[in-house]
Write a protein that holds these residues in place. Structure first.
Motif, short mmCIF file in Angstrom:
data_model
loop_
_atom_site.label_atom_id
_atom_site.label_comp_id
_atom_site.label_asym_id
_atom_site.label_seq_id
_atom_site.Cartn_x
_atom_site.Cartn_y
_atom_site.Cartn_z
N LEU A 17 44.61 41.16 97.85
CA LEU A 17 43.48 41.25 96.92
C LEU A 17 43.78 40.48 95.64
CD1 LEU A 17 40.80 42.67 97.15
CD2 LEU A 17 41.75 44.59 95.89
N MET A 18 45.01 40.62 95.17
CA MET A 18 45.41 39.95 93.94
C MET A 18 45.38 38.43 94.14
SD MET A 18 48.35 41.74 91.81
CE MET A 18 49.76 40.74 92.22
N LEU A 64 38.70 42.09 102.42
CA LEU A 64 37.37 41.46 102.37
C LEU A 64 36.39 42.30 101.56
CD1 LEU A 64 36.89 40.15 106.00
CD2 LEU A 64 36.97 38.79 103.92
N ILE A 65 36.36 43.59 101.87
CA ILE A 65 35.36 44.46 101.24
C ILE A 65 35.70 44.64 99.76
CG2 ILE A 65 34.41 46.79 101.21
CD1 ILE A 65 34.92 46.69 104.36
N LEU A 66 36.99 44.93 99.47
CA LEU A 66 37.38 45.10 98.07
C LEU A 66 37.23 43.77 97.32
CD1 LEU A 66 40.50 47.37 98.57
CD2 LEU A 66 38.27 48.04 97.67
N GLY A 67 37.50 42.67 98.03
CA GLY A 67 37.38 41.35 97.41
C GLY A 67 35.97 41.04 96.97
N PHE A 69 34.06 43.15 95.65
CA PHE A 69 33.89 43.83 94.37
C PHE A 69 34.63 43.09 93.26
CE2 PHE A 69 33.03 47.41 97.23
CZ PHE A 69 31.86 47.88 96.66
N VAL A 70 35.83 42.61 93.60
CA VAL A 70 36.67 41.96 92.60
C VAL A 70 36.46 40.45 92.66
CG1 VAL A 70 39.00 41.84 91.64
CG2 VAL A 70 38.37 43.73 93.15
N GLY A 71 35.73 39.96 91.73
CA GLY A 71 35.58 38.51 91.58
C GLY A 71 34.90 37.84 92.75
N GLY A 72 34.18 38.58 93.53
CA GLY A 72 33.46 37.96 94.63
C GLY A 72 32.00 38.34 94.57
#
Ligand SMILES: [Zn+2]
Lengths: 163, 127
Positions: A17-18, A64-67, A69-72
């Motif tokens: 994620l990072m 993918l899913i968290l991504g 939320f974060v910057g996507g």
């Protein structure tokens, strides 16, 4: 699920994620949509070689899913998911038969599959077959990026994890 | 067995890489040039510059099969509207590549870059 494995999986999801987030901050390398190093693939490769297929899939899905939320964005999620699905469909069987030192082969073919999936969705969504014109450029950059992430992953696996 | 897999993968990687390389070279050479032509049912019905600064230029192409309204603006040339069933010509957007003309198959319309002999890079000869 053993705590140790769960921790490792959570750590890897976090790392992916990072990487994904930092990468989304970088300016586009080429003025072609979708040309990115895809460094999070290092984590995917490691997961494929360290865990059972189901657990590796879980890590990718979580990223993918968290991504998103974060910057996507969620529209980008569709492309990313399609790319990852094809990429995994290529890399998963290869990771079962290729020894770790040949991870780069799985990685390159996976990257090519990733681009194919993305373009296929782009063509389907926008109904613009001429987007296929981007496929060679994307695949070429995917090959280079895939080789790089593959070498990183096999280095990490052989030198750091397996020891 | 293992060597066989590795070898097959190396071949696959090489094939993908070479195909992508060839495709990229073609794509990078795609730049069509300064002028375009509109071909309706095999005959050139319009030719002119590929871009129009300021006011866009509209070229209606009417045949017994149907109508396409071609727009040439500062960005390039595209089909603004058409009465064809699939609307692929409209959704395909601007003409970008000499290798991918904008086409309207039901109306037999093709918008492509005009071949200008003697102009541009020498490798344009290899057409
Ligand atoms: Zn049409």
């Amino acid at each position: 699920m053993k705590t140790r494995k769960l921790t490792a999986m959570a750590l890897m999801t976090g790392a992916a994620l990072m990487i994904h987030y930092v990468e989304s901050l970088l300016p586009a390398l080429v003025p072609v949509p979708g040309v990115k190093p895809g460094l999070a693939n290092i984590v995917t490769l490691l997961a494929l070689y360290m865990f059972a297929p189901r657990d590796a899939l879980l890590i990718v899905a979580a990223r993918l899913i968290l991504g998103a939320f974060v910057g996507g964005s969620f529209s980008a999620l569709l492309y990313a998911a399609a790319g990852s699905a094809v990429s995994l469909a290529v890399m998963l069987p290869l990771s079962r038969v290729l020894p770790p030192r040949y991870m780069y082969l799985a990685s390159i073919l996976g990257a090519a599959g990733h681009n194919l999936g993305q373009i296929a969705v782009a063509v389907a969504v926008t109904r613009t077959p001429s987007l296929v014109v981007y496929l060679p450029v994307l695949t070429l950059s995917g090959c280079i990026a895939g080789a790089f992430t593959g070498f990183c992953a096999s280095f990490a696996y052989l030198r750091l994890i397996k020891k | 067995m293992r060597n066989k897999t590795v070898r097959a993968c190396i071949f696959a990687v090489l094939a993908v890489f070479l195909l992508a390389l060839a495709g990229t070279v073609l794509t990078l050479r795609r730049d069509g040039g300064e002028s375009i032509e509109i071909v309706s049912d095999g005959t050139v019905v319009y030719s002119g510059p590929a871009k129009a600064e300021g006011e866009p230029v509209y070229v209606p192409v009417q045949t017994e099969r149907g109508m396409n309204l071609v727009r040439i603006d500062a960005e390039g040339v595209c089909v603004e509207s058409a009465d064809c069933p699939g609307q692929e010509c409209v959704s395909s957007g601007y003409l970008k590549s000499a290798y991918l003309p904008v086409v309207c198959l039901p109306h037999r319309l093709v918008i492509r870059f005009a071949k200008t002999p003697g102009e541009g890079a020498p490798d344009a000869v290899s057409e």
